[in-house]
Write a protein that holds these residues in place. Structure first.
Motif, short mmCIF file in Angstrom:
data_model
loop_
_atom_site.label_atom_id
_atom_site.label_comp_id
_atom_site.label_asym_id
_atom_site.label_seq_id
_atom_site.Cartn_x
_atom_site.Cartn_y
_atom_site.Cartn_z
N GLY A 55 19.08 3.63 7.93
CA GLY A 55 20.50 3.54 8.24
C GLY A 55 21.18 2.49 7.39
O GLY A 55 20.55 1.56 6.87
N ASP A 56 22.51 2.62 7.24
CA ASP A 56 23.30 1.67 6.45
C ASP A 56 22.79 1.54 5.02
O ASP A 56 22.89 0.46 4.41
CB ASP A 56 23.34 0.29 7.11
N GLY A 57 22.20 2.60 4.51
CA GLY A 57 21.73 2.57 3.13
C GLY A 57 20.40 1.87 2.93
O GLY A 57 19.91 1.79 1.80
N ARG A 58 19.81 1.37 3.99
CA ARG A 58 18.52 0.68 3.88
C ARG A 58 17.38 1.69 3.84
O ARG A 58 17.42 2.70 4.52
CB ARG A 58 18.32 -0.29 5.04
N THR A 59 16.38 1.39 3.02
CA THR A 59 15.23 2.27 2.90
C THR A 59 13.94 1.46 2.85
O THR A 59 13.95 0.26 2.56
CB THR A 59 15.31 3.14 1.64
N ILE A 60 12.85 2.14 3.13
CA ILE A 60 11.51 1.64 2.84
C ILE A 60 10.96 2.57 1.77
O ILE A 60 10.87 3.78 1.98
CB ILE A 60 10.59 1.66 4.08
N THR A 61 10.64 2.03 0.62
CA THR A 61 10.22 2.87 -0.50
C THR A 61 8.72 3.13 -0.46
O THR A 61 7.94 2.37 0.12
CB THR A 61 10.56 2.20 -1.84
N GLU A 62 8.34 4.24 -1.10
CA GLU A 62 6.92 4.55 -1.24
C GLU A 62 6.22 3.46 -2.05
O GLU A 62 5.05 3.15 -1.81
CB GLU A 62 6.74 5.91 -1.91
N GLU A 63 6.93 2.89 -3.01
CA GLU A 63 6.35 1.83 -3.83
C GLU A 63 5.99 0.62 -2.96
O GLU A 63 4.95 -0.01 -3.16
CB GLU A 63 7.34 1.41 -4.92
N ARG A 64 6.86 0.29 -2.01
CA ARG A 64 6.58 -0.84 -1.10
C ARG A 64 5.35 -0.55 -0.25
O ARG A 64 4.48 -1.40 -0.08
CB ARG A 64 7.79 -1.06 -0.20
N VAL A 65 5.27 0.66 0.28
CA VAL A 65 4.12 1.04 1.10
C VAL A 65 2.85 0.99 0.27
O VAL A 65 1.83 0.42 0.70
CB VAL A 65 4.34 2.45 1.68
N ALA A 66 2.88 1.58 -0.92
CA ALA A 66 1.70 1.62 -1.78
C ALA A 66 1.28 0.22 -2.20
O ALA A 66 0.08 -0.07 -2.31
CB ALA A 66 1.98 2.49 -3.00
N GLY A 67 2.25 -0.65 -2.43
CA GLY A 67 1.92 -2.01 -2.85
C GLY A 67 1.14 -2.77 -1.79
O GLY A 67 0.19 -3.50 -2.11
N ILE A 68 1.53 -2.61 -0.53
CA ILE A 68 0.83 -3.29 0.57
C ILE A 68 -0.58 -2.72 0.72
O ILE A 68 -1.54 -3.46 0.93
CB ILE A 68 1.63 -3.14 1.87
N TYR A 69 -0.69 -1.41 0.60
CA TYR A 69 -2.01 -0.77 0.69
C TYR A 69 -2.90 -1.19 -0.48
O TYR A 69 -4.08 -1.54 -0.29
CB TYR A 69 -1.84 0.75 0.71
N ASN A 70 -2.34 -1.18 -1.68
CA ASN A 70 -3.14 -1.50 -2.87
C ASN A 70 -3.58 -2.95 -2.90
O ASN A 70 -4.60 -3.28 -3.53
CB ASN A 70 -2.35 -1.15 -4.13
N GLU A 71 -2.82 -3.83 -2.27
CA GLU A 71 -3.25 -5.23 -2.19
C GLU A 71 -4.61 -5.32 -1.51
O GLU A 71 -5.51 -6.03 -1.99
CB GLU A 71 -2.23 -6.05 -1.41
N ALA A 72 -4.77 -4.61 -0.40
CA ALA A 72 -6.05 -4.61 0.30
C ALA A 72 -7.13 -3.91 -0.51
O ALA A 72 -8.28 -4.37 -0.58
CB ALA A 72 -5.90 -3.95 1.66
N LEU A 73 -6.77 -2.78 -1.12
CA LEU A 73 -7.73 -2.03 -1.93
C LEU A 73 -8.25 -2.87 -3.09
O LEU A 73 -9.47 -2.94 -3.35
CB LEU A 73 -7.08 -0.76 -2.46
N ASP A 74 -7.36 -3.56 -3.78
CA ASP A 74 -7.76 -4.40 -4.91
C ASP A 74 -8.62 -5.56 -4.45
O ASP A 74 -9.60 -5.93 -5.12
CB ASP A 74 -6.53 -4.93 -5.64
N ASP A 75 -8.28 -6.14 -3.31
CA ASP A 75 -9.04 -7.27 -2.79
C ASP A 75 -10.46 -6.84 -2.43
O ASP A 75 -11.44 -7.53 -2.73
CB ASP A 75 -8.33 -7.85 -1.57
N LEU A 76 -10.59 -5.70 -1.77
CA LEU A 76 -11.91 -5.20 -1.39
C LEU A 76 -12.73 -4.78 -2.60
O LEU A 76 -13.95 -4.99 -2.64
CB LEU A 76 -11.76 -4.03 -0.42
N THR A 77 -12.07 -4.21 -3.59
CA THR A 77 -12.77 -3.82 -4.83
C THR A 77 -13.29 -5.05 -5.56
O THR A 77 -14.43 -5.07 -6.04
CB THR A 77 -11.82 -3.03 -5.75
N LYS A 78 -12.48 -6.08 -5.63
CA LYS A 78 -12.89 -7.33 -6.27
C LYS A 78 -14.05 -7.97 -5.52
O LYS A 78 -15.00 -8.47 -6.15
CB LYS A 78 -11.70 -8.30 -6.33
N ALA A 79 -13.99 -7.95 -4.20
CA ALA A 79 -15.06 -8.54 -3.39
C ALA A 79 -16.38 -7.81 -3.63
O ALA A 79 -17.45 -8.44 -3.68
CB ALA A 79 -14.68 -8.51 -1.91
#
Length: 276
Positions: A55-79
């Motif tokens: 609403g009011d022009g606000r959005t949640i982008t796919e890029e934002r969602v993917a970035g949060i997910y990929n943070e965990a994926l990258d961390d686990l891959t590095k570990a």
């Protein structure tokens, strides 16, 4: 026999021990979980890369969602790459398997939506999030990284709910609200079921209060969702905010929930899937 669960889990005060949602046993749990439903599609609005409209022009982008997910994926891959040589040699089969992130992108979107709605409710009531459960407590309980943004969002949902539930005006506990609770518990239980009238008459005062407060909060949050005219990209599933859950058999059963699609959920007011 259908019964409400015993003590355990995270209570309204936030003082109890925090444990994973799938082990929760208390009706008054503050677990906020994603419940995914199969929904139809409608071509309401479309914009490449949008996961949800708020609403009011606000959005949640796919890029934002993917970035949060990929943070965990990258961390686990590095570990995994940093495992000692001897451990890696003894677990070659496991090392060859794909890294498993303990949540999905649709869970990330659910957490973002939940925080958005609960933050608006908290601002309207002038309340601050509870101090517990902390990010570290959630990290240990759910076995997710304490530095991940998802973990912080997830903890925030618990904290906001703990602050908002006592402030919600209790709703009248009608058969229209109680019957679905009974049906869900019955569906998730094994053995003979307690008749509905007996179930209703044997509800404890604490369970009645938990249901009434959760229903009251659901009604308040429904207005926010409706005002925001929330729309979801069907790629992430039809999502709901569960305000109260209980253990029935081996499953965690949602008892009081709110669709992020609002009151017109049956009409599937979702954005067109433009992710392909």
């Amino acid at each position: 026999m259908i019964r409400f669960p015993g003590a355990g889990g995270v209570g309204h005060t936030g003082r109890e021990r925090v444990i994973p949602m799938q082990r929760a046993r208390r009706l008054a749990s503050t677990a906020v979980v994603a419940v995914l439903a199969v929904s139809g599609l409608s071509a309401c609005r479309s914009e490449p890369g949008v996961a949800a409209y708020l609403g009011d022009g606000r959005t949640i982008t796919e890029e934002r969602v993917a970035g949060i997910y990929n943070e965990a994926l990258d961390d686990l891959t590095k570990a995994r790459k940093q495992l000692p040589q001897q451990e890696a040699a003894g677990a070659s089969a496991a090392a060859a398997a794909p890294v498993q992130v303990p949540f999905k992108q649709k869970d990330v979107l659910n957490a973002l939506l939940t925080v958005e709605v609960l933050e608006r409710a908290a601002a309207a009531k002038g309340v601050q999030p509870a101090n517990e459960p902390t990010v570290d407590q959630i990290s240990q309980a759910a076995n997710i990284g304490p530095s991940w943004e998802y973990t912080k969002l997830y903890a925030r949902t618990f904290q906001l709910r703990a602050a908002l539930l006592p402030k919600a005006a209790p709703a009248e506990l009608t058969d229209a609200d109680l019957r679905p609770v009974y049906d869900r518990l019955r569906a998730g239980s094994t053995g003979d079921a307690t008749p509905y009238d007996q179930f209703k008459s044997q509800l404890s005062a604490a369970n009645k209060q938990a249901l009434q407060q959760s229903l009251g909060l659901r009604n308040e949050l429904a207005k926010i969702v409706a005002d925001d005219d929330v729309k979801l990209n069907p790629r992430f599933g039809g999502q709901q905010l569960v305000l109260l859950s209980a253990q029935a058999g081996n499953a965690e059963v949602p008892l009081v929930e709110l669709s992020f699609a609002g009151a017109a959920a049956s009409e599937a007011p979702f954005v067109t899937d433009v992710s392909s």
